[in-house]
Design a protein around this motif. Sequence first.
Motif, PDB file in Angstrom:
ATOM      1  N   VAL A   1      40.596  64.212  40.416  1.00  0.00           N
ATOM      2  CA  VAL A   1      39.672  65.093  41.138  1.00  0.00           C
ATOM      3  C   VAL A   1      39.470  66.394  40.376  1.00  0.00           C
ATOM      4  N   TRP A   2      40.559  66.983  39.901  1.00  0.00           N
ATOM      5  CA  TRP A   2      40.432  68.253  39.190  1.00  0.00           C
ATOM      6  C   TRP A   2      39.788  68.073  37.809  1.00  0.00           C
ATOM      7  N   ARG A   3      39.865  66.874  37.261  1.00  0.00           N
ATOM      8  CA  ARG A   3      39.163  66.600  35.991  1.00  0.00           C
ATOM      9  C   ARG A   3      37.656  66.744  36.166  1.00  0.00           C
ATOM     10  N   GLN A   4      37.145  66.343  37.326  1.00  0.00           N
ATOM     11  CA  GLN A   4      35.724  66.517  37.605  1.00  0.00           C
ATOM     12  C   GLN A   4      35.356  67.992  37.669  1.00  0.00           C
ATOM     13  N   HIS A   5      36.212  68.796  38.280  1.00  0.00           N
ATOM     14  CA  HIS A   5      35.961  70.239  38.336  1.00  0.00           C
ATOM     15  C   HIS A   5      35.996  70.850  36.930  1.00  0.00           C
ATOM     16  N   ALA A   6      36.925  70.403  36.108  1.00  0.00           N
ATOM     17  CA  ALA A   6      37.008  70.902  34.735  1.00  0.00           C
ATOM     18  C   ALA A   6      35.739  70.555  33.959  1.00  0.00           C
ATOM     19  N   ASP A   7      35.214  69.356  34.187  1.00  0.00           N
ATOM     20  CA  ASP A   7      33.965  68.961  33.528  1.00  0.00           C
ATOM     21  C   ASP A   7      32.809  69.858  33.969  1.00  0.00           C
ATOM     22  N   GLN A   8      32.738  70.114  35.258  1.00  0.00           N
ATOM     23  CA  GLN A   8      31.659  70.951  35.775  1.00  0.00           C
ATOM     24  C   GLN A   8      31.735  72.367  35.221  1.00  0.00           C
ATOM     25  N   ALA A   9      32.956  72.850  35.030  1.00  0.00           N
ATOM     26  CA  ALA A   9      33.143  74.210  34.504  1.00  0.00           C
ATOM     27  C   ALA A   9      33.086  74.259  32.984  1.00  0.00           C
ATOM     28  N   GLY A  10      33.110  73.107  32.323  1.00  0.00           N
ATOM     29  CA  GLY A  10      33.130  73.080  30.864  1.00  0.00           C
ATOM     30  C   GLY A  10      34.410  73.638  30.277  1.00  0.00           C
ATOM     31  N   ASP A  11      35.509  73.507  31.020  1.00  0.00           N
ATOM     32  CA  ASP A  11      36.796  74.065  30.596  1.00  0.00           C
ATOM     33  C   ASP A  11      37.519  73.035  29.724  1.00  0.00           C
ATOM     34  N   ARG A  12      37.386  73.149  28.422  1.00  0.00           N
ATOM     35  CA  ARG A  12      37.952  72.155  27.507  1.00  0.00           C
ATOM     36  C   ARG A  12      39.473  72.163  27.491  1.00  0.00           C
ATOM     37  N   ASP A  13      40.069  73.337  27.625  1.00  0.00           N
ATOM     38  CA  ASP A  13      41.534  73.400  27.644  1.00  0.00           C
ATOM     39  C   ASP A  13      42.086  72.671  28.862  1.00  0.00           C
ATOM     40  N   LEU A  14      41.464  72.894  30.017  1.00  0.00           N
ATOM     41  CA  LEU A  14      41.917  72.214  31.230  1.00  0.00           C
ATOM     42  C   LEU A  14      41.648  70.722  31.134  1.00  0.00           C
ATOM     43  N   GLN A  15      40.530  70.334  30.565  1.00  0.00           N
ATOM     44  CA  GLN A  15      40.237  68.914  30.378  1.00  0.00           C
ATOM     45  C   GLN A  15      41.338  68.238  29.560  1.00  0.00           C
ATOM     46  N   ALA A  16      41.727  68.883  28.465  1.00  0.00           N
ATOM     47  CA  ALA A  16      42.756  68.300  27.594  1.00  0.00           C
ATOM     48  C   ALA A  16      44.099  68.208  28.302  1.00  0.00           C
ATOM     49  N   THR A  17      44.458  69.248  29.057  1.00  0.00           N
ATOM     50  CA  THR A  17      45.717  69.241  29.799  1.00  0.00           C
ATOM     51  C   THR A  17      45.728  68.120  30.837  1.00  0.00           C
ATOM     52  N   LEU A  18      44.636  68.005  31.565  1.00  0.00           N
ATOM     53  CA  LEU A  18      44.556  66.973  32.596  1.00  0.00           C
ATOM     54  C   LEU A  18      44.567  65.578  31.990  1.00  0.00           C
TER      55      LEU A  18
ATOM     56  N   ILE B   1      39.976  69.398  47.952  1.00  0.00           N
ATOM     57  CA  ILE B   1      39.172  68.999  49.112  1.00  0.00           C
ATOM     58  C   ILE B   1      38.316  70.170  49.589  1.00  0.00           C
ATOM     59  N   TYR B   2      38.917  71.331  49.648  1.00  0.00           N
ATOM     60  CA  TYR B   2      38.190  72.542  50.074  1.00  0.00           C
ATOM     61  C   TYR B   2      37.025  72.832  49.120  1.00  0.00           C
ATOM     62  N   HIS B   3      37.288  72.816  47.816  1.00  0.00           N
ATOM     63  CA  HIS B   3      36.229  73.135  46.860  1.00  0.00           C
ATOM     64  C   HIS B   3      35.126  72.087  46.869  1.00  0.00           C
ATOM     65  N   ASN B   4      35.491  70.820  47.076  1.00  0.00           N
ATOM     66  CA  ASN B   4      34.462  69.798  47.209  1.00  0.00           C
ATOM     67  C   ASN B   4      33.607  70.023  48.432  1.00  0.00           C
ATOM     68  N   ALA B   5      34.241  70.472  49.532  1.00  0.00           N
ATOM     69  CA  ALA B   5      33.489  70.767  50.750  1.00  0.00           C
ATOM     70  C   ALA B   5      32.538  71.944  50.546  1.00  0.00           C
ATOM     71  N   VAL B   6      33.008  72.935  49.804  1.00  0.00           N
ATOM     72  CA  VAL B   6      32.165  74.108  49.537  1.00  0.00           C
ATOM     73  C   VAL B   6      30.949  73.737  48.694  1.00  0.00           C
ATOM     74  N   THR B   7      31.180  72.894  47.675  1.00  0.00           N
ATOM     75  CA  THR B   7      30.105  72.555  46.757  1.00  0.00           C
ATOM     76  C   THR B   7      29.295  71.343  47.194  1.00  0.00           C
ATOM     77  N   GLY B   8      29.775  70.681  48.283  1.00  0.00           N
ATOM     78  CA  GLY B   8      29.087  69.471  48.722  1.00  0.00           C
ATOM     79  C   GLY B   8      29.432  68.250  47.904  1.00  0.00           C
ATOM     80  N   GLY B   9      30.548  68.309  47.144  1.00  0.00           N
ATOM     81  CA  GLY B   9      30.954  67.194  46.296  1.00  0.00           C
ATOM     82  C   GLY B   9      31.638  66.091  47.067  1.00  0.00           C
TER      83      GLY B   9
END
Length: 342
Positions: free
Chosen positions: A36-53, A334-342
Amino acid sequence: MTDDTGLLEHCLGNIPRRREGYTTDDNARALWACAVWRQHADQAGDRDLQATLDRLIDRYLGFLLWVQQEDGSFHNNIGYDRRPEPEKPSDDCLGRALWACAVASAALPDSGRRFVASQLFAKGLPRTTAMKFPRGWAFALAACSFLARNGSGSADSAACMELIELFEERLIRLYREASADGWHWFEPVMTYGNGVLPWALFSAYRVTKREETLAIAKESLDFLIAKMTGQNGVIRPIGNRGWCTPQSRSDWDQQPLEVMKLALASAEAHAVLADPVYRQTVDKCRAWFYGDNDGAVPMADAAEGSCCDGLTPSGANLNQGAESTLSYLLTEAIYHNAVTGG
């Protein structure tokens, strides 16, 4: 808490207790959280977080691949010496693992990781027909419903549809037998992980459109929200020192897992019904972790990404194990998905 084997189960404070070893339950939850958080990292373009996840996802997929048995089941308890501990097969463990693999097989951006998750799921799916307990049914129902909506037409599609009908009917029958005036629930006692039962039926309804499924999902979730809300309006998880019956309710100890499961069910209800009451419940669940609770004490440390193991009459249990920490991280997702409608 993750080493070269997987996610360790328990901590003293925030220091891992290696002697307690690992569970498949926690490694499956960790895979789910990372997907789930990998999807958020993709949306944010956070490459460091993507690699960690990605590194963590590989570790948790590897753990599940290691503990899956030839018959498709998953051994749950593993010692720190990597030796399986004696146990009976667990419906809950199988269901949680299949749910995590379903999410990973549909949500991860890398086709290789999706392939591994889908193979784990396919091997374990036939074992679900032998499940005897409702929370296992609920996870299997939610997993199959999720893939029916988000999968890519895999060979498991027909099997998933059959299992959706099977477990949907089992949960409906359970509700018919146990519910009564003033007791809108699936069992005579509300115990642990309650939110997964209405969550699974909301998930199934999105596929089957069966009106009885929707009615029971809503009635049971509304009942659960009422039972998990204190007089001051804060979330009050059903305590594990006696649970909840038609005659009594335990307030202590309160477990983060119960809050996450309520948020999960409420988010699914909001996706189906668009009723702001359910979105507000998600918000309250998140707030519970930051101190809007019966103890008025923060349970989560946002900087560390960790969470205390429970709320007691004397305050927070300062141990920060895997289940509690993942409950916090999943509630945030879950909260952030609810906020963004994801």
